[in-house]
Design a protein around this motif. Structure first.
Motif, mmCIF file in Angstrom:
data_model
loop_
_atom_site.group_PDB
_atom_site.id
_atom_site.type_symbol
_atom_site.label_atom_id
_atom_site.label_comp_id
_atom_site.label_asym_id
_atom_site.label_seq_id
_atom_site.Cartn_x
_atom_site.Cartn_y
_atom_site.Cartn_z
ATOM 1 N N ALA A 31 46.147 14.322 49.851
ATOM 2 C CA ALA A 31 44.815 13.707 49.866
ATOM 3 C C ALA A 31 43.982 14.374 50.950
ATOM 4 C CB ALA A 31 44.928 12.204 50.102
ATOM 5 N N THR A 32 43.552 15.587 50.668
ATOM 6 C CA THR A 32 42.872 16.393 51.681
ATOM 7 C C THR A 32 41.431 16.725 51.311
ATOM 8 O OG1 THR A 32 43.783 18.377 50.661
ATOM 9 C CG2 THR A 32 45.027 17.428 52.494
ATOM 10 N N ALA A 33 40.870 16.020 50.339
ATOM 11 C CA ALA A 33 39.473 16.255 49.953
ATOM 12 C C ALA A 33 38.549 15.761 51.055
ATOM 13 C CB ALA A 33 39.157 15.537 48.640
ATOM 14 N N PRO A 34 37.438 16.447 51.288
ATOM 15 C CA PRO A 34 36.490 15.957 52.287
ATOM 16 C C PRO A 34 35.770 14.708 51.778
ATOM 17 C CG PRO A 34 35.616 17.893 51.196
ATOM 18 C CD PRO A 34 37.018 17.708 50.684
ATOM 19 N N ALA A 35 35.380 13.863 52.705
ATOM 20 C CA ALA A 35 34.608 12.676 52.332
ATOM 21 C C ALA A 35 33.264 13.121 51.782
ATOM 22 C CB ALA A 35 34.405 11.782 53.551
ATOM 23 N N PRO A 36 32.757 12.428 50.768
ATOM 24 C CA PRO A 36 31.445 12.813 50.234
ATOM 25 C C PRO A 36 30.359 12.643 51.287
ATOM 26 C CG PRO A 36 32.274 10.822 49.157
ATOM 27 C CD PRO A 36 33.332 11.288 50.090
ATOM 28 N N ALA A 37 29.421 13.604 51.323
ATOM 29 C CA ALA A 37 28.364 13.587 52.334
ATOM 30 C C ALA A 37 27.284 12.567 52.025
ATOM 31 C CB ALA A 37 27.751 14.975 52.460
ATOM 32 N N GLY A 38 27.080 12.257 50.777
ATOM 33 C CA GLY A 38 26.051 11.297 50.400
ATOM 34 C C GLY A 38 25.780 11.363 48.913
ATOM 35 N N ALA A 39 25.054 10.371 48.429
ATOM 36 C CA ALA A 39 24.782 10.291 46.994
ATOM 37 C C ALA A 39 23.861 11.406 46.524
ATOM 38 C CB ALA A 39 24.176 8.932 46.665
ATOM 39 N N GLU A 40 23.022 11.943 47.430
ATOM 40 C CA GLU A 40 22.080 12.976 47.013
ATOM 41 C C GLU A 40 22.746 14.342 46.858
ATOM 42 O OE1 GLU A 40 22.470 12.890 51.323
ATOM 43 O OE2 GLU A 40 21.871 11.321 49.944
ATOM 44 N N GLN A 41 23.937 14.517 47.429
ATOM 45 C CA GLN A 41 24.622 15.796 47.340
ATOM 46 C C GLN A 41 25.427 15.866 46.038
ATOM 47 O OE1 GLN A 41 27.454 16.538 50.422
ATOM 48 N NE2 GLN A 41 27.789 18.644 49.809
ATOM 49 N N LEU A 42 25.325 16.987 45.346
ATOM 50 C CA LEU A 42 26.099 17.180 44.117
ATOM 51 C C LEU A 42 27.561 17.386 44.462
ATOM 52 C CD1 LEU A 42 23.740 19.610 42.191
ATOM 53 C CD2 LEU A 42 24.102 17.176 41.750
ATOM 54 N N PRO A 43 28.481 16.838 43.634
ATOM 55 C CA PRO A 43 29.898 17.061 43.907
ATOM 56 C C PRO A 43 30.252 18.535 43.724
ATOM 57 C CG PRO A 43 29.595 15.706 41.936
ATOM 58 C CD PRO A 43 28.246 15.984 42.503
ATOM 59 N N PRO A 44 31.261 19.010 44.458
ATOM 60 C CA PRO A 44 31.633 20.425 44.332
ATOM 61 C C PRO A 44 32.233 20.713 42.957
ATOM 62 C CG PRO A 44 33.201 19.260 45.707
ATOM 63 C CD PRO A 44 32.089 18.299 45.409
ATOM 64 N N GLU A 45 32.271 21.985 42.618
ATOM 65 C CA GLU A 45 32.851 22.410 41.350
ATOM 66 C C GLU A 45 34.049 23.307 41.637
ATOM 67 O OE1 GLU A 45 31.195 25.186 37.936
ATOM 68 O OE2 GLU A 45 30.103 23.287 38.037
ATOM 69 N N CYS A 46 35.123 23.095 40.888
ATOM 70 C CA CYS A 46 36.344 23.887 41.037
ATOM 71 C C CYS A 46 36.158 25.247 40.369
ATOM 72 C CB CYS A 46 37.506 23.131 40.399
ATOM 73 S SG CYS A 46 39.091 24.004 40.515
ATOM 74 N N ASP A 47 37.014 26.199 40.711
ATOM 75 C CA ASP A 47 36.980 27.513 40.068
ATOM 76 C C ASP A 47 37.234 27.416 38.566
ATOM 77 O OD1 ASP A 47 36.440 28.725 42.468
ATOM 78 O OD2 ASP A 47 38.534 29.234 42.876
ATOM 79 N N CYS A 48 37.908 26.341 38.132
ATOM 80 C CA CYS A 48 38.183 26.170 36.704
ATOM 81 C C CYS A 48 36.977 25.599 35.959
ATOM 82 C CB CYS A 48 39.401 25.272 36.497
ATOM 83 S SG CYS A 48 39.123 23.527 36.883
ATOM 84 N N GLY A 49 35.924 25.204 36.688
ATOM 85 C CA GLY A 49 34.718 24.665 36.072
ATOM 86 C C GLY A 49 34.624 23.157 36.107
ATOM 87 N N ALA A 50 35.678 22.478 36.532
ATOM 88 C CA ALA A 50 35.655 21.018 36.589
ATOM 89 C C ALA A 50 34.847 20.534 37.789
ATOM 90 C CB ALA A 50 37.078 20.471 36.686
ATOM 91 N N VAL A 51 34.118 19.448 37.605
ATOM 92 C CA VAL A 51 33.401 18.821 38.709
ATOM 93 C C VAL A 51 34.400 17.982 39.484
ATOM 94 C CG1 VAL A 51 31.585 17.202 39.332
ATOM 95 C CG2 VAL A 51 31.234 18.807 37.463
#
Length: 121
Positions: A31-51
């Motif tokens: 469980a090493t994902a960073p905490a989300p910065a805020g609702a206005e920020q888009l979630p990151p995308e993986c190299d495989c294309g998944a959000v």
């Protein structure tokens, strides 16, 4: 001193006493994902294309899970159940012995084709 409670567990812990076991659990569980910065920020995308949408764990860390539940299989080793929570909307709880076919999620990294190691050589 501020006290925090482990979700689903009894007892209150100070920040120092909470952070050590939470960090150990996060390392063991991946469980090493960073905490989300805020609702206005888009979630990151993986190299495989998944959000990648982080889900808060029951011990206050974040993990990227698959977006949908899938039936548990005896071969795969790590499963998470996403449960409603009154404060955090939902939290992810690690499941160690799932019932066969139980709808659960896995960490994105464990099923991501982009994270698979390439051929040696």
């Amino acid at each position: 001193m501020r006290k925090r409670e482990l979700v689903g567990r009894r007892g209150l812990l100070c920040d120092t006493c909470m952070n050590w076991p939470a960090n150990v659990l996060a390392t063991l569980d991946g469980a090493t994902a960073p905490a989300p910065a805020g609702a206005e920020q888009l979630p990151p995308e993986c190299d495989c294309g998944a959000v990648l949408v982080p889900v808060r764990t029951d011990y206050g860390r974040w993990v990227y899970l698959t977006r949908e539940d899938h039936p548990a299989e005896p071969v795969r080793g790590e499963y998470w159940r996403v449960v409603p929570h009154p404060v955090h909307h939902q939290v992810a709880v690690r499941v160690f012995e799932p019932r066969p076919g139980e709808p659960l999620r896995t960490r994105h990294e464990s099923v991501c084709p982009a994270a698979a190691p390439g051929p040696a050589g």
